[in-house]
Design a protein around this motif. Structure first.
Motif, PDB file in Angstrom:
ATOM      1  N   THR A  11       5.431   6.558   2.098  1.00  0.00           N
ATOM      2  CA  THR A  11       6.389   6.037   1.131  1.00  0.00           C
ATOM      3  C   THR A  11       6.810   7.149   0.168  1.00  0.00           C
ATOM      4  O   THR A  11       6.262   8.249   0.191  1.00  0.00           O
ATOM      5  N   GLY A  12       7.748   6.854  -0.715  1.00  0.00           N
ATOM      6  CA  GLY A  12       8.357   7.860  -1.578  1.00  0.00           C
ATOM      7  C   GLY A  12       7.399   8.625  -2.467  1.00  0.00           C
ATOM      8  O   GLY A  12       7.427   9.858  -2.511  1.00  0.00           O
ATOM      9  N   CYS A  26       0.851  -1.190   0.000  1.00  0.00           N
ATOM     10  CA  CYS A  26       0.000   0.000   0.000  1.00  0.00           C
ATOM     11  C   CYS A  26       0.887   1.241   0.000  1.00  0.00           C
ATOM     12  O   CYS A  26       1.861   1.317   0.747  1.00  0.00           O
ATOM     13  N   ALA A  27       0.525   2.230  -0.832  1.00  0.00           N
ATOM     14  CA  ALA A  27       1.334   3.433  -0.946  1.00  0.00           C
ATOM     15  C   ALA A  27       1.250   4.304   0.302  1.00  0.00           C
ATOM     16  O   ALA A  27       2.190   5.040   0.602  1.00  0.00           O
ATOM     17  N   VAL A  28       0.161   4.236   1.050  1.00  0.00           N
ATOM     18  CA  VAL A  28      -0.025   5.110   2.209  1.00  0.00           C
ATOM     19  C   VAL A  28       0.341   4.407   3.509  1.00  0.00           C
ATOM     20  O   VAL A  28       1.151   4.898   4.287  1.00  0.00           O
ATOM     21  N   THR A  29      -0.246   3.253   3.763  1.00  0.00           N
ATOM     22  CA  THR A  29      -0.037   2.590   5.046  1.00  0.00           C
ATOM     23  C   THR A  29       1.192   1.698   5.061  1.00  0.00           C
ATOM     24  O   THR A  29       1.690   1.354   6.119  1.00  0.00           O
ATOM     25  N   GLY A  30       1.670   1.278   3.885  1.00  0.00           N
ATOM     26  CA  GLY A  30       2.822   0.395   3.816  1.00  0.00           C
ATOM     27  C   GLY A  30       2.492  -1.065   4.059  1.00  0.00           C
ATOM     28  O   GLY A  30       3.386  -1.894   4.204  1.00  0.00           O
ATOM     29  N   LYS A  31       1.198  -1.406   4.123  1.00  0.00           N
ATOM     30  CA  LYS A  31       0.813  -2.807   4.319  1.00  0.00           C
ATOM     31  C   LYS A  31       1.326  -3.633   3.159  1.00  0.00           C
ATOM     32  O   LYS A  31       1.225  -3.238   2.009  1.00  0.00           O
ATOM     33  N   GLY A  32       1.868  -4.801   3.478  1.00  0.00           N
ATOM     34  CA  GLY A  32       2.418  -5.669   2.450  1.00  0.00           C
ATOM     35  C   GLY A  32       2.016  -7.108   2.669  1.00  0.00           C
ATOM     36  O   GLY A  32       1.119  -7.422   3.455  1.00  0.00           O
ATOM     37  N   VAL A  33       2.712  -7.991   1.973  1.00  0.00           N
ATOM     38  CA  VAL A  33       2.425  -9.412   2.046  1.00  0.00           C
ATOM     39  C   VAL A  33       2.916  -9.964   3.384  1.00  0.00           C
ATOM     40  O   VAL A  33       4.005  -9.626   3.841  1.00  0.00           O
ATOM     41  N   LEU A  88       4.068  13.603  -3.249  1.00  0.00           N
ATOM     42  CA  LEU A  88       2.739  14.179  -3.438  1.00  0.00           C
ATOM     43  C   LEU A  88       2.384  15.113  -2.292  1.00  0.00           C
ATOM     44  O   LEU A  88       1.825  16.197  -2.504  1.00  0.00           O
ATOM     45  N   LYS A  89       2.734  14.721  -1.066  1.00  0.00           N
ATOM     46  CA  LYS A  89       2.465  15.571   0.105  1.00  0.00           C
ATOM     47  C   LYS A  89       3.215  16.894  -0.010  1.00  0.00           C
ATOM     48  O   LYS A  89       2.661  17.956   0.285  1.00  0.00           O
ATOM     49  N   LYS A  90       4.451  16.849  -0.455  1.00  0.00           N
ATOM     50  CA  LYS A  90       5.233  18.076  -0.602  1.00  0.00           C
ATOM     51  C   LYS A  90       4.633  18.986  -1.671  1.00  0.00           C
ATOM     52  O   LYS A  90       4.603  20.210  -1.508  1.00  0.00           O
ATOM     53  N   GLN A  91       4.134  18.400  -2.769  1.00  0.00           N
ATOM     54  CA  GLN A  91       3.480  19.195  -3.810  1.00  0.00           C
ATOM     55  C   GLN A  91       2.221  19.861  -3.285  1.00  0.00           C
ATOM     56  O   GLN A  91       1.958  21.031  -3.572  1.00  0.00           O
ATOM     57  N   ILE A  92       1.444  19.130  -2.493  1.00  0.00           N
ATOM     58  CA  ILE A  92       0.213  19.680  -1.926  1.00  0.00           C
ATOM     59  C   ILE A  92       0.535  20.777  -0.927  1.00  0.00           C
ATOM     60  O   ILE A  92      -0.118  21.832  -0.909  1.00  0.00           O
TER      61      ILE A  92
END
Length: 96
Positions: A78-79, A5-12, A84-88
């Protein structure tokens, strides 16, 4: 493409299949990832991210992508989402 997940970092995650005879074989637990298109009012465009359903619910609960990323800690993102946060942040600072 990574199953993360791009936001939470949940993975396998991994674990065992356990049969009725108590045989154990390794298996993988995959996160429920969805490609979500989220609107950013600050950027004036739609952003597509691969998110877990839990992250989609969290973003909607916070009031949208801009509000969620405004409250989120940079160390937890994540990266791509950090960029995206910096752009916002830059767009909201310019508008204010």
């Amino acid at each position: 493409m990574a199953r993360r997940c791009a936001v939470t970092g949940k993975g396998v995650q991994s674990g065992n299949n356990v049969s009725h005879a108590n045989n154990k074989t390794r298996r993988r637990y995959l996160p429920n990832l969805q490609v979500a298109s989220l609107a950013s009012e600050a950027l004036g465009r739609v952003v597509r991210l691969r998110l877990s359903t839990n992250a989609i619910r969290s973003i909607e609960h916070a009031g949208g992508l801009d509000a969620f990323l405004g409250k989120a800690r940079s160390s937890e993102l994540t990266g791509d989402v950090l960029r995206l946060k910096k752009q916002i942040d830059k767009a909201t600072a310019k508008a204010a």
